[in-house]
Scaffold this motif. Structure first.
Motif, PDB file in Angstrom:
ATOM      1  N   GLY A   1       0.818  -1.215   0.000  1.00 63.68           N
ATOM      2  CA  GLY A   1       0.000   0.000   0.000  1.00 63.68           C
ATOM      3  C   GLY A   1       0.845   1.254   0.000  1.00 63.68           C
ATOM      4  O   GLY A   1       0.543   2.230  -0.699  1.00 63.68           O
ATOM      5  N   PHE A   2       1.929   1.225   0.766  1.00 64.48           N
ATOM      6  CA  PHE A   2       2.849   2.361   0.838  1.00 64.48           C
ATOM      7  C   PHE A   2       3.515   2.610  -0.516  1.00 64.48           C
ATOM      8  O   PHE A   2       3.581   3.740  -0.990  1.00 64.48           O
ATOM      9  CB  PHE A   2       3.895   2.068   1.923  1.00 64.48           C
ATOM     10  N   MET A   3       4.003   1.544  -1.140  1.00 64.41           N
ATOM     11  CA  MET A   3       4.706   1.699  -2.423  1.00 64.41           C
ATOM     12  C   MET A   3       3.776   2.213  -3.520  1.00 64.41           C
ATOM     13  O   MET A   3       4.213   2.961  -4.393  1.00 64.41           O
ATOM     14  CB  MET A   3       5.344   0.369  -2.840  1.00 64.41           C
ATOM     15  N   ILE A   4       2.510   1.836  -3.457  1.00 63.07           N
ATOM     16  CA  ILE A   4       1.549   2.327  -4.448  1.00 63.07           C
ATOM     17  C   ILE A   4       1.350   3.833  -4.303  1.00 63.07           C
ATOM     18  O   ILE A   4       1.221   4.552  -5.294  1.00 63.07           O
ATOM     19  CB  ILE A   4       0.201   1.568  -4.315  1.00 63.07           C
ATOM     20  N   LYS A   5       1.365   4.329  -3.051  1.00 63.71           N
ATOM     21  CA  LYS A   5       1.104   5.749  -2.787  1.00 63.71           C
ATOM     22  C   LYS A   5       2.346   6.637  -2.922  1.00 63.71           C
ATOM     23  O   LYS A   5       2.223   7.854  -3.005  1.00 63.71           O
ATOM     24  CB  LYS A   5       0.518   5.912  -1.388  1.00 63.71           C
ATOM     25  N   VAL A   6       3.546   6.051  -2.910  1.00 62.93           N
ATOM     26  CA  VAL A   6       4.790   6.832  -2.885  1.00 62.93           C
ATOM     27  C   VAL A   6       4.894   7.846  -4.033  1.00 62.93           C
ATOM     28  O   VAL A   6       5.276   9.001  -3.787  1.00 62.93           O
ATOM     29  CB  VAL A   6       6.032   5.909  -2.851  1.00 62.93           C
ATOM     30  N   PRO A   7       4.571   7.486  -5.274  1.00 60.62           N
ATOM     31  CA  PRO A   7       4.781   8.465  -6.359  1.00 60.62           C
ATOM     32  C   PRO A   7       4.029   9.787  -6.167  1.00 60.62           C
ATOM     33  O   PRO A   7       4.502  10.828  -6.624  1.00 60.62           O
ATOM     34  CB  PRO A   7       4.279   7.725  -7.614  1.00 60.62           C
ATOM     35  N   THR A   8       2.903   9.761  -5.482  1.00 58.94           N
ATOM     36  CA  THR A   8       2.127  10.996  -5.305  1.00 58.94           C
ATOM     37  C   THR A   8       2.099  11.469  -3.860  1.00 58.94           C
ATOM     38  O   THR A   8       1.404  12.430  -3.534  1.00 58.94           O
ATOM     39  CB  THR A   8       0.675  10.770  -5.790  1.00 58.94           C
ATOM     40  N   ALA A   9       2.846  10.801  -2.997  1.00 53.34           N
ATOM     41  CA  ALA A   9       2.793  11.112  -1.561  1.00 53.34           C
ATOM     42  C   ALA A   9       3.604  12.355  -1.213  1.00 53.34           C
ATOM     43  O   ALA A   9       4.604  12.664  -1.868  1.00 53.34           O
ATOM     44  CB  ALA A   9       3.304   9.928  -0.754  1.00 53.34           C
ATOM     45  N   LYS A  10       3.141  13.028  -0.176  1.00 56.24           N
ATOM     46  CA  LYS A  10       3.906  14.144   0.386  1.00 56.24           C
ATOM     47  C   LYS A  10       5.019  13.568   1.255  1.00 56.24           C
ATOM     48  O   LYS A  10       4.976  12.414   1.677  1.00 56.24           O
ATOM     49  CB  LYS A  10       2.988  15.016   1.247  1.00 56.24           C
ATOM     50  N   GLU A  11       6.009  14.403   1.540  1.00 56.56           N
ATOM     51  CA  GLU A  11       7.145  13.968   2.348  1.00 56.56           C
ATOM     52  C   GLU A  11       6.693  13.420   3.698  1.00 56.56           C
ATOM     53  O   GLU A  11       7.167  12.368   4.143  1.00 56.56           O
ATOM     54  CB  GLU A  11       8.108  15.137   2.561  1.00 56.56           C
ATOM     55  N   ALA A  12       5.770  14.097   4.354  1.00 54.78           N
ATOM     56  CA  ALA A  12       5.288  13.646   5.666  1.00 54.78           C
ATOM     57  C   ALA A  12       4.614  12.282   5.568  1.00 54.78           C
ATOM     58  O   ALA A  12       4.780  11.434   6.461  1.00 54.78           O
ATOM     59  CB  ALA A  12       4.320  14.667   6.252  1.00 54.78           C
ATOM     60  N   ASP A  13       3.891  12.035   4.468  1.00 58.84           N
ATOM     61  CA  ASP A  13       3.240  10.739   4.294  1.00 58.84           C
ATOM     62  C   ASP A  13       4.261   9.623   4.086  1.00 58.84           C
ATOM     63  O   ASP A  13       4.077   8.501   4.566  1.00 58.84           O
ATOM     64  CB  ASP A  13       2.261  10.788   3.117  1.00 58.84           C
TER      65      ASP A  13
ATOM     66  N   ILE B   1       7.344   9.653   5.318  1.00 62.60           N
ATOM     67  CA  ILE B   1       7.955   9.443   6.631  1.00 62.60           C
ATOM     68  C   ILE B   1       7.021   8.615   7.514  1.00 62.60           C
ATOM     69  O   ILE B   1       7.465   7.670   8.185  1.00 62.60           O
ATOM     70  CB  ILE B   1       8.311  10.794   7.294  1.00 62.60           C
ATOM     71  N   LEU B   2       5.739   8.911   7.512  1.00 64.60           N
ATOM     72  CA  LEU B   2       4.779   8.140   8.297  1.00 64.60           C
ATOM     73  C   LEU B   2       4.725   6.683   7.829  1.00 64.60           C
ATOM     74  O   LEU B   2       4.646   5.763   8.653  1.00 64.60           O
ATOM     75  CB  LEU B   2       3.390   8.764   8.228  1.00 64.60           C
ATOM     76  N   GLY B   3       4.776   6.483   6.523  1.00 63.39           N
ATOM     77  CA  GLY B   3       4.775   5.115   5.988  1.00 63.39           C
ATOM     78  C   GLY B   3       6.000   4.335   6.422  1.00 63.39           C
ATOM     79  O   GLY B   3       5.905   3.169   6.823  1.00 63.39           O
ATOM     80  N   VAL B   4       7.160   4.981   6.345  1.00 63.33           N
ATOM     81  CA  VAL B   4       8.398   4.325   6.769  1.00 63.33           C
ATOM     82  C   VAL B   4       8.356   4.045   8.278  1.00 63.33           C
ATOM     83  O   VAL B   4       8.773   2.972   8.734  1.00 63.33           O
ATOM     84  CB  VAL B   4       9.629   5.174   6.380  1.00 63.33           C
ATOM     85  N   LEU B   5       7.852   4.981   9.057  1.00 60.20           N
ATOM     86  CA  LEU B   5       7.742   4.768  10.509  1.00 60.20           C
ATOM     87  C   LEU B   5       6.828   3.589  10.827  1.00 60.20           C
ATOM     88  O   LEU B   5       7.092   2.821  11.761  1.00 60.20           O
ATOM     89  CB  LEU B   5       7.240   6.036  11.204  1.00 60.20           C
ATOM     90  N   THR B   6       5.773   3.426  10.051  1.00 62.78           N
ATOM     91  CA  THR B   6       4.879   2.285  10.244  1.00 62.78           C
ATOM     92  C   THR B   6       5.629   0.979   9.986  1.00 62.78           C
ATOM     93  O   THR B   6       5.500   0.012  10.748  1.00 62.78           O
ATOM     94  CB  THR B   6       3.660   2.390   9.300  1.00 62.78           C
ATOM     95  N   LEU B   7       6.441   0.945   8.932  1.00 57.24           N
ATOM     96  CA  LEU B   7       7.222  -0.257   8.631  1.00 57.24           C
ATOM     97  C   LEU B   7       8.263  -0.529   9.719  1.00 57.24           C
ATOM     98  O   LEU B   7       8.478  -1.680  10.107  1.00 57.24           O
ATOM     99  CB  LEU B   7       7.885  -0.120   7.256  1.00 57.24           C
ATOM    100  N   ILE B   8       8.892   0.529  10.220  1.00 52.52           N
ATOM    101  CA  ILE B   8       9.857   0.376  11.310  1.00 52.52           C
ATOM    102  C   ILE B   8       9.158  -0.161  12.551  1.00 52.52           C
ATOM    103  O   ILE B   8       9.667  -1.063  13.228  1.00 52.52           O
ATOM    104  CB  ILE B   8      10.566   1.712  11.616  1.00 52.52           C
ATOM    105  N   ASP B   9       7.995   0.367  12.840  1.00 52.96           N
ATOM    106  CA  ASP B   9       7.204  -0.060  13.991  1.00 52.96           C
ATOM    107  C   ASP B   9       6.922  -1.566  13.913  1.00 52.96           C
ATOM    108  O   ASP B   9       7.125  -2.304  14.887  1.00 52.96           O
ATOM    109  CB  ASP B   9       5.898   0.736  14.002  1.00 52.96           C
ATOM    110  N   LEU B  10       6.504  -2.030  12.756  1.00 51.20           N
ATOM    111  CA  LEU B  10       6.202  -3.451  12.583  1.00 51.20           C
ATOM    112  C   LEU B  10       7.465  -4.301  12.694  1.00 51.20           C
ATOM    113  O   LEU B  10       7.433  -5.395  13.281  1.00 51.20           O
ATOM    114  CB  LEU B  10       5.507  -3.686  11.247  1.00 51.20           C
ATOM    115  N   SER B  11       8.581  -3.815  12.157  1.00 56.60           N
ATOM    116  CA  SER B  11       9.818  -4.599  12.254  1.00 56.60           C
ATOM    117  C   SER B  11      10.318  -4.667  13.693  1.00 56.60           C
ATOM    118  O   SER B  11      10.824  -5.705  14.132  1.00 56.60           O
ATOM    119  CB  SER B  11      10.894  -4.055  11.320  1.00 56.60           C
ATOM    120  N   LEU B  12      10.158  -3.580  14.458  1.00 55.64           N
ATOM    121  CA  LEU B  12      10.534  -3.619  15.881  1.00 55.64           C
ATOM    122  C   LEU B  12       9.670  -4.618  16.650  1.00 55.64           C
ATOM    123  O   LEU B  12      10.165  -5.357  17.506  1.00 55.64           O
ATOM    124  CB  LEU B  12      10.410  -2.233  16.504  1.00 55.64           C
TER     125      LEU B  12
END
Length: 177
Positions: free
Chosen positions: A53-65, A67-78
């Protein structure tokens, strides 16, 4: 004069049988660790779903979005790392040593984390996960109420204080030995 062999009394036999049973009961924990690995599989499924879902949205995403997507992935990996830590150290501390794991693949920390260290590592991971949630809240401050933000801060501070107090009590109890 020959010595007569010493035979254990009935109470010693009962004690030995009880101790063998108690020692064998540690294997009752094995299904818990299998269940945690199934939970890890569930985390992986959520991670892959969020990643797609994150990769699909990346081309049109804002910088904050992003960062939030990456933080979500980090959260799950932790959270996944937390599960692995609990399974490996719990199994090795309470059930049996993992002797069939090759030394090449064996993490350095495996077998060296005692219960006290595990508690500290767990709490440190929880603090990190809480910090990510707090950072996500700060990044999305416009979408959250003051009450929600306050609770995120209170919960995070509670975890941090708990971690410091746990580390302090472990240090004090370690120096008392």
């Amino acid at each position: 004069m020959s010595e007569t062999p010493v035979t254990p009394s009935a109470s010693e036999g009962i004690e030995r049988a009880l101790e063998r049973g108690l020692f064998a009961s540690r294997w009752l924990m094995a299904p818990f660790y299998v269940g945690l690995m199934i939970g890890l599989l569930a985390l992986m499924i959520v991670f892959v779903r969020d990643l797609i879902g994150f990769m699909i949205k990346v081309p049109t995403a804002k910088e904050a979005d992003v960062i939030l997507g990456v933080l979500t992935l980090i959260d799950l990996s932790l959270a996944g790392n937390l599960v692995i830590m609990v399974v490996f150290s719990g199994y090795e501390n309470f059930v049996s040593k993992m002797e069939h794991v090759t030394s090449k693949d064996r993490p350095e920390w495996m077998g060296s984390i005692d219960f006290s260290a595990l508690k500290l590592k767990l709490l440190a991971s929880i603090v990190a996960i809480s910090a990510i949630h707090l950072l996500k809240g700060f990044m999305n401050v416009g979408g959250m109420s003051d009450r929600e933000m306050t609770w995120l801060v209170v919960i995070h501070v509670t975890f941090v204080v708990s971690g410091v107090l746990l580390a302090l009590t472990d240090k004090l109890s370690g120096s008392a030995k």
